[in-house]
Design a protein around this motif. Sequence first.
Motif, PDB file in Angstrom:
ATOM      1  N   VAL A 191      -4.510  21.398  50.115  1.00  0.00           N
ATOM      2  CA  VAL A 191      -5.049  20.793  51.333  1.00  0.00           C
ATOM      3  C   VAL A 191      -3.916  20.340  52.247  1.00  0.00           C
TER       4      VAL A 191
ATOM      5  N   GLU B  92      -6.419  28.950  59.111  1.00  0.00           N
ATOM      6  CA  GLU B  92      -7.517  29.801  58.663  1.00  0.00           C
ATOM      7  C   GLU B  92      -6.979  31.057  57.991  1.00  0.00           C
ATOM      8  N   PHE B  93      -5.872  31.563  58.505  1.00  0.00           N
ATOM      9  CA  PHE B  93      -5.228  32.737  57.925  1.00  0.00           C
ATOM     10  C   PHE B  93      -4.791  32.441  56.496  1.00  0.00           C
TER      11      PHE B  93
ATOM     12  N   GLY C 291      -8.133  31.468  54.305  1.00  0.00           N
ATOM     13  CA  GLY C 291      -9.237  32.421  54.264  1.00  0.00           C
ATOM     14  C   GLY C 291     -10.549  31.760  54.600  1.00  0.00           C
ATOM     15  N   GLY C 292     -10.504  30.693  55.373  1.00  0.00           N
ATOM     16  CA  GLY C 292     -11.705  29.962  55.748  1.00  0.00           C
ATOM     17  C   GLY C 292     -11.267  28.686  56.415  1.00  0.00           C
ATOM     18  N   LEU C 293     -12.224  27.783  56.615  1.00  0.00           N
ATOM     19  CA  LEU C 293     -11.861  26.537  57.284  1.00  0.00           C
ATOM     20  C   LEU C 293     -11.477  25.441  56.299  1.00  0.00           C
ATOM     21  N   ALA C 294     -11.917  25.596  55.039  1.00  0.00           N
ATOM     22  CA  ALA C 294     -11.606  24.570  54.045  1.00  0.00           C
ATOM     23  C   ALA C 294     -11.048  25.244  52.799  1.00  0.00           C
TER      24      ALA C 294
ATOM     25  N   ARG D  17      -5.851  33.872  47.832  1.00  0.00           N
ATOM     26  CA  ARG D  17      -4.686  34.135  48.680  1.00  0.00           C
ATOM     27  C   ARG D  17      -3.416  33.545  48.088  1.00  0.00           C
TER      28      ARG D  17
END
Lengths: 469, 158
Positions: free
Chosen positions: A182, A212-213, A216-219, A227
């Motif tokens: 995080v 996001e890259f 692979g998402g917002l969270a 990844r």
Amino acid sequence: MSEMNHKGIDAFKENLKSIGASLAGSLFRSGRPASDRSRAAAMFNNFFLHVQGVKTHINTLRPAYTFGLGIASLFLLLITILSGVLLMIYYNPSIENAYNTVKDITYVVFGGKLIRNIHKWAGEGMIIFVMLHMARVFYTGSYKRGREFNWVIGIMLLVLTFGINLSGYMLPWDQLSYWALVIVANIIQSPKEITDSLGITQYFDIGGFSKEFFLGGLAAGKESLTRVYLLHIMLFPIFLFLFLGMHFWRIRKDGGLTKPEGFEPAGGDTNLVTFPEKRGGIFPTNKTYGLMELAHGRTPAVDRDVENTVLSWPNLLVAEVAVFFLCLAGVVAYAFHINAPLKELANPLIPENPAKAPWYFLGLQELLSYSAFMGGVGLPGLALLGLALIPYLDREQHHAGVWFTGGQGKSVALQALAAGTVVLLGLLAFVIGFGWFRNWWPNIPQLLIVLVNPGTIWVGFICVVGPYH
Amino acid sequence: MNSAANEKTGISRRDFLGLASLGTAILSGLAVIAGIFRMSKPNVRYEESTRFKIGKPENFPVGTVKKLDDRGVFIFSTDDGLHAISSVCTHLGCIVALTETGFQCPCHGSKYNGNGKVIGGPAPRNLAWLEISRHVDGSLVVDTAKEIPAGTKFKLAV
């Protein structure tokens, strides 16, 4: 007829008996390294050894010159790779299974705990040895004379070492992993601080895009773990090997490690190395020079040995094998006694309190507590850029290959160490005692704190004082 | 003739074609790289929706604070109405805790007052106030993706 048959069988038996010798002969085509010539051939005919020269300079073999730091980093990497492949037998990179498989590895799998500890500590050991190696190269001025870009490659290897360690830290999916993920994701997002201050985030959200890259998402979630795993076992290792290959290739092309001009073998060197059987090169004197003896540098004289070199087999190899076993013994002993940490399963609801960075990022964590962007992106980027530029700013070409370039350099290095320590501790004490801008003026704009904080003052101090050496 | 053409345009046909093909190659290379980046941006996210129901207004009696841990919001209920404040620290995304004076983050020590305004530590922005709306079935809906100006209250029309 039967006699002929008999003969055939005898011949076949003979062939069977000599299979061992002929297999070894076909494997090591240059034969037993018994003469100078076959010792040379043992190096350049061997796939694994040929990256090293047939002959090695005596200075390279003096333990107090290199302390074996670079090669120790390589050996730690090899230990990490082998133990990592073993861990991959059981590890499963999904948020449902990752934690359980790591727990299985630690408590159920035979030898799993030791292998995981070895993997963890060898990997973190790499950080220490890579940094020490970098210090050695810096203080011996070994980034000079055509080696400038190899220093830059070394910086990339340092960054990759950090990256591969950090991505590994996130894989067990325990509390440490999750909150590290995080925090890293938010550091990646932190250019938003700047775009927010300038009011252009809605048009150009580089921070949000990068986050996001990465995730692979917002969270942080299942895509993120995939990844991070990809980075840890594929992308970072590929680039690590690529740059390592270039690093070694360039060392070889530059004629091995740096050595002082006017090097003279000292009495103690005879204890370290075996000198060649005869003077005058490893090839008959009617030949001017063996090509494999040539290295970058001054043209060697005909009919004389390349100055102050000895055969790499056995001199260099003995030293390398010794370093390897020291590394292995150190890692295994450490891993046997100290366990790699594994906290509770990742819980997105409760941050670790206090959330601590891995030890090699404690400095960054301190910088982060002023500004996520400056501490996580700006200052580390500046520091790396500054490090990478060292060979291009320091044009002095003398004294390469001598520790501290002699006595004067030593005192400068000590002064720099003392001054740096005093200023750093002073800044820290000040901040702990009196706080920083926001404690005094709560409404201060964020951009001002981003630009002026103890971290930037520290780097500014280095940049201003550094060039006065 | 060739030299005459050169004087007219300043560039020979050969050079022009060479530069044009080089430019095309560079552009297609960039397009491929852009495509690779685009590929790694997922079209479907396996995340929960940012909009979620938090229950009927009766669940939020005046004077209470509810911490919805799994959603990362605090729901405050006051005389003026309801408001939702994000519990995600704007510094590095840790979950802030409610204190007597406001909020505090355990990770790097950011402090906020009761309205989510930064009063200390490294946080670059105030805690976000989130939009509350009412679903047709009467329950309240919070959207963590929709920030609203601090101080906006959701009035319960009675």
